[in-house]
Enzyme design. Structure first.
Site, PDB file in Angstrom:
ATOM      1  N   HIS A  18     -12.984  31.674  12.104  1.00 57.34           N
ATOM      2  CA  HIS A  18     -13.792  31.393  13.567  1.00 57.34           C
ATOM      3  C   HIS A  18     -14.214  32.760  14.270  1.00 57.34           C
ATOM      4  O   HIS A  18     -15.393  33.146  14.537  1.00 57.34           O
ATOM      5  CB  HIS A  18     -13.536  30.415  14.371  1.00 57.34           C
ATOM      6  CG  HIS A  18     -13.245  28.988  13.846  1.00 57.34           C
ATOM      7  ND1 HIS A  18     -12.019  28.077  13.912  1.00 57.34           N
ATOM      8  CD2 HIS A  18     -14.200  28.065  13.100  1.00 57.34           C
ATOM      9  CE1 HIS A  18     -12.298  27.112  13.431  1.00 57.34           C
ATOM     10  NE2 HIS A  18     -13.425  27.115  12.812  1.00 57.34           N
ATOM     11  N   ARG A  91     -17.672  29.306   3.831  1.00 58.05           N
ATOM     12  CA  ARG A  91     -16.476  29.867   3.152  1.00 58.05           C
ATOM     13  C   ARG A  91     -16.545  29.873   1.643  1.00 58.05           C
ATOM     14  O   ARG A  91     -16.477  30.715   1.056  1.00 58.05           O
ATOM     15  CB  ARG A  91     -15.054  29.283   3.453  1.00 58.05           C
ATOM     16  CG  ARG A  91     -14.898  29.324   4.776  1.00 58.05           C
ATOM     17  CD  ARG A  91     -13.530  28.277   5.439  1.00 58.05           C
ATOM     18  NE  ARG A  91     -14.169  27.088   5.283  1.00 58.05           N
ATOM     19  CZ  ARG A  91     -13.488  26.107   5.783  1.00 58.05           C
ATOM     20  NH1 ARG A  91     -12.388  25.982   6.467  1.00 58.05           N
ATOM     21  NH2 ARG A  91     -14.012  24.875   5.660  1.00 58.05           N
TER      22      ARG A  91
END
Ligand code: PNS
Length: 161
Positions: A18, A91
């Site tokens: 993050h 991702r």
């Protein structure tokens, strides 16, 4: 008009993945609002106040990065912030379907809003908050996966040295 991007999530807790996306976003936009979902349907380890406090501490030297709580519809929150851009990290292919659905649902709700997908550094491609919690709870090391401040807060939660 100032370009504001919203980076929404549960952040329970924030990981290095993050953090990587926030820093990349902050290099593109003068203001990033990290929007912390307040009442998630999932039970969280950290309260929303704790999740916000942790993220604020990590970015305390970055005035362009603000951290705010939100509840209800994300597009409503974005509108109130005067933002049209939502940033989401991608991702792997496994993220794609859920993210695709959310991006198009958000566009359906608010045509002006655009979702921008960003890839984290490859070294964080396997990382998630839930795996971090599981590994830590079972006694494994999460060094290099979360900011040191988060590791300290995990230790406090689990009363571990
Ligand atoms: O970190 P997460 O849990 O993947 O974040 C999910 C989040 C907070 C982005 C998502 O659950 C969300 O936007 N919730 C707000 C409710 C909403 O707007 N739902 C409709 C959009 S599909």
């Amino acid at each position: 008009m100032e370009k504001i991007a919203i980076y929404p999530g549960s952040f329970d807790p924030i990981t290095n993945g993050h953090e990587d996306i926030i820093r990349r976003g902050a290099s593109l936009f003068p203001k990033i609002v990290v929007a912390v979902l307040e009442n998630t349907r999932k039970e969280t380890l950290f309260s929303s106040a704790e999740r916000i406090e942790i993220i604020r501490e990590i970015f305390k030297d970055r005035p362009g990065i603000e951290v705010k709580a939100f509840q209800g519809l994300l597009v409503e929150f974005a509108r109130k912030q005067g933002a049209r851009i939502l940033i989401r990290g991608l991702r792997a292919v496994s993220d794609f379907e859920y993210e695709f659905q959310m991006a198009l649902m958000n566009r359906n709700l608010e045509a002006e809003v655009e979702t921008l997908f960003m890839m984290p550094s490859a070294k964080y491609a396997f990382l998630s908050s839930s795996l971090v919690k599981e590994v830590f709870r079972l006694g494994g090391s999460v060094e290099g996966l979360v900011p040191p401040f988060v590791e300290a807060r995990l230790r406090e939660k689990y009363r571990r040295q």
